[in-house]
Design a protein around this motif. Structure first.
Motif, PDB file in Angstrom:
ATOM      1  N   THR A  41       0.824  -1.197   0.000  1.00  0.00           N
ATOM      2  CA  THR A  41       0.000   0.000   0.000  1.00  0.00           C
ATOM      3  C   THR A  41       0.863   1.254   0.000  1.00  0.00           C
ATOM      4  N   GLY A  42       1.941   1.255   0.790  1.00  0.00           N
ATOM      5  CA  GLY A  42       2.862   2.385   0.804  1.00  0.00           C
ATOM      6  C   GLY A  42       3.552   2.567  -0.537  1.00  0.00           C
ATOM      7  N   ALA A  43       3.964   1.456  -1.140  1.00  0.00           N
ATOM      8  CA  ALA A  43       4.619   1.525  -2.451  1.00  0.00           C
ATOM      9  C   ALA A  43       3.665   2.052  -3.518  1.00  0.00           C
ATOM     10  N   ALA A  44       2.408   1.659  -3.441  1.00  0.00           N
ATOM     11  CA  ALA A  44       1.419   2.141  -4.407  1.00  0.00           C
ATOM     12  C   ALA A  44       1.188   3.645  -4.240  1.00  0.00           C
ATOM     13  N   SER A  45       1.113   4.110  -2.990  1.00  0.00           N
ATOM     14  CA  SER A  45       0.935   5.544  -2.740  1.00  0.00           C
ATOM     15  C   SER A  45       2.135   6.336  -3.244  1.00  0.00           C
ATOM     16  N   LEU A  46       3.326   5.810  -3.015  1.00  0.00           N
ATOM     17  CA  LEU A  46       4.538   6.473  -3.497  1.00  0.00           C
ATOM     18  C   LEU A  46       4.549   6.524  -5.024  1.00  0.00           C
ATOM     19  N   SER A  47       4.235   5.406  -5.666  1.00  0.00           N
ATOM     20  CA  SER A  47       4.224   5.359  -7.133  1.00  0.00           C
ATOM     21  C   SER A  47       3.214   6.343  -7.710  1.00  0.00           C
ATOM     22  N   LEU A  48       2.034   6.407  -7.100  1.00  0.00           N
ATOM     23  CA  LEU A  48       1.022   7.350  -7.554  1.00  0.00           C
ATOM     24  C   LEU A  48       1.530   8.783  -7.405  1.00  0.00           C
ATOM     25  N   SER A  49       2.179   9.083  -6.276  1.00  0.00           N
ATOM     26  CA  SER A  49       2.697  10.431  -6.032  1.00  0.00           C
ATOM     27  C   SER A  49       3.776  10.801  -7.036  1.00  0.00           C
ATOM     28  N   LEU A  50       4.678   9.875  -7.318  1.00  0.00           N
ATOM     29  CA  LEU A  50       5.742  10.140  -8.283  1.00  0.00           C
ATOM     30  C   LEU A  50       5.181  10.357  -9.688  1.00  0.00           C
ATOM     31  N   GLN A  51       4.231   9.530 -10.098  1.00  0.00           N
ATOM     32  CA  GLN A  51       3.643   9.671 -11.429  1.00  0.00           C
ATOM     33  C   GLN A  51       2.870  10.982 -11.543  1.00  0.00           C
ATOM     34  N   ALA A  52       2.116  11.326 -10.513  1.00  0.00           N
ATOM     35  CA  ALA A  52       1.367  12.580 -10.536  1.00  0.00           C
ATOM     36  C   ALA A  52       2.318  13.767 -10.652  1.00  0.00           C
ATOM     37  N   THR A  53       3.414  13.732  -9.914  1.00  0.00           N
ATOM     38  CA  THR A  53       4.405  14.804  -9.978  1.00  0.00           C
ATOM     39  C   THR A  53       5.004  14.888 -11.377  1.00  0.00           C
ATOM     40  N   ALA A  54       5.299  13.744 -11.979  1.00  0.00           N
ATOM     41  CA  ALA A  54       5.843  13.723 -13.340  1.00  0.00           C
ATOM     42  C   ALA A  54       4.852  14.315 -14.338  1.00  0.00           C
ATOM     43  N   LEU A  55       3.573  14.235 -14.040  1.00  0.00           N
ATOM     44  CA  LEU A  55       2.539  14.788 -14.916  1.00  0.00           C
ATOM     45  C   LEU A  55       2.205  16.240 -14.576  1.00  0.00           C
ATOM     46  N   GLY A  56       2.947  16.812 -13.633  1.00  0.00           N
ATOM     47  CA  GLY A  56       2.729  18.208 -13.267  1.00  0.00           C
ATOM     48  C   GLY A  56       1.643  18.421 -12.235  1.00  0.00           C
ATOM     49  N   LEU A  57       1.261  17.367 -11.533  1.00  0.00           N
ATOM     50  CA  LEU A  57       0.229  17.476 -10.503  1.00  0.00           C
ATOM     51  C   LEU A  57       0.877  17.487  -9.123  1.00  0.00           C
ATOM     52  N   SER A  58       0.102  17.827  -8.124  1.00  0.00           N
ATOM     53  CA  SER A  58       0.573  17.862  -6.748  1.00  0.00           C
ATOM     54  C   SER A  58      -0.230  16.854  -5.932  1.00  0.00           C
ATOM     55  N   VAL A  59       0.444  16.087  -5.086  1.00  0.00           N
ATOM     56  CA  VAL A  59      -0.225  15.102  -4.234  1.00  0.00           C
ATOM     57  C   VAL A  59       0.114  15.418  -2.786  1.00  0.00           C
ATOM     58  N   HIS A  60      -0.906  15.411  -1.940  1.00  0.00           N
ATOM     59  CA  HIS A  60      -0.701  15.599  -0.504  1.00  0.00           C
ATOM     60  C   HIS A  60      -1.278  14.379   0.196  1.00  0.00           C
ATOM     61  N   GLN A  61      -0.421  13.632   0.908  1.00  0.00           N
ATOM     62  CA  GLN A  61      -0.878  12.454   1.633  1.00  0.00           C
ATOM     63  C   GLN A  61      -1.268  12.871   3.043  1.00  0.00           C
ATOM     64  N   MET A  62      -2.430  12.365   3.502  1.00  0.00           N
ATOM     65  CA  MET A  62      -2.989  12.788   4.782  1.00  0.00           C
ATOM     66  C   MET A  62      -3.299  11.583   5.657  1.00  0.00           C
ATOM     67  N   ALA A  63      -2.648  11.525   6.809  1.00  0.00           N
ATOM     68  CA  ALA A  63      -2.889  10.423   7.749  1.00  0.00           C
ATOM     69  C   ALA A  63      -3.797  10.851   8.892  1.00  0.00           C
ATOM     70  N   GLY A  64      -4.138  12.125   8.988  1.00  0.00           N
ATOM     71  CA  GLY A  64      -5.010  12.612  10.051  1.00  0.00           C
ATOM     72  C   GLY A  64      -6.465  12.412   9.696  1.00  0.00           C
ATOM     73  N   PHE A  65      -7.039  11.293  10.143  1.00  0.00           N
ATOM     74  CA  PHE A  65      -8.439  10.991   9.849  1.00  0.00           C
ATOM     75  C   PHE A  65      -8.956   9.984  10.856  1.00  0.00           C
ATOM     76  N   VAL A  66     -10.270   9.836  10.893  1.00  0.00           N
ATOM     77  CA  VAL A  66     -10.922   8.846  11.738  1.00  0.00           C
ATOM     78  C   VAL A  66     -11.345   7.700  10.833  1.00  0.00           C
ATOM     79  N   PRO A  67     -10.780   6.502  11.043  1.00  0.00           N
ATOM     80  CA  PRO A  67     -11.159   5.375  10.176  1.00  0.00           C
ATOM     81  C   PRO A  67     -12.529   4.813  10.555  1.00  0.00           C
ATOM     82  N   ILE A  68     -13.482   4.948   9.642  1.00  0.00           N
ATOM     83  CA  ILE A  68     -14.796   4.346   9.832  1.00  0.00           C
ATOM     84  C   ILE A  68     -14.983   3.321   8.725  1.00  0.00           C
ATOM     85  N   ARG A  69     -16.011   2.554   8.803  1.00  0.00           N
ATOM     86  CA  ARG A  69     -16.220   1.542   7.770  1.00  0.00           C
ATOM     87  C   ARG A  69     -16.445   2.206   6.422  1.00  0.00           C
ATOM     88  N   PRO A  70     -15.646   1.837   5.417  1.00  0.00           N
ATOM     89  CA  PRO A  70     -15.767   2.472   4.099  1.00  0.00           C
ATOM     90  C   PRO A  70     -17.157   2.369   3.503  1.00  0.00           C
TER      91      PRO A  70
END
Length: 113
Positions: A41-70
């Motif tokens: 999961t961490g590797a997938a998030s990193l890969s997505l962030s790198l690809q988005a950056t290469a495409l000129g986009l910005s990614v902000h990862q956020m761990a501050g949340f309350v996990p409820i049932r999806p």
């Protein structure tokens, strides 16, 4: 966005894309434990962030949340996994030919590396 901390809501409120990263604790095909779930999961998030950056986009990862049932928040089947982080994907603000990402406290200009 109801699950995000107040500070992270500021990041996410104008983002056109929000992604929920979920680590699957067990394999779907056989129900056995997935020992590499967190790593994958961490590797997938990193890969997505790198690809988005290469495409000129910005990614902000956020761990501050309350996990409820999806299933209560999202219109999807019940997911047997743990929420790891939210990712907001945006277009960076461009100023003076320099890429600037917007933070809740104003613009943030990355320093030289």
């Amino acid at each position: 966005m109801a699950t995000l901390s107040e500070r992270n809501r500021q990041w996410a409120k104008n983002a056109p894309v929000l992604i929920l990263s979920i680590a699957m604790d067990n394999f779907n095909h056989n129900g056995q434990p997935n020992r590499s779930a967190m790593y994958d999961t961490g590797a997938a998030s990193l890969s997505l962030s790198l690809q988005a950056t290469a495409l000129g986009l910005s990614v902000h990862q956020m761990a501050g949340f309350v996990p409820i049932r999806p299933a209560r928040l999202l219109t999807c089947r019940t997911i047997d996994g743990r929420w790891r982080c939210w990712l907001s994907v945006t277009r960076p603000v461009l100023t003076c030919s320099m890429t600037v990402s917007r933070t809740p406290n104003g613009p943030h200009v990355p320093g030289p590396r």
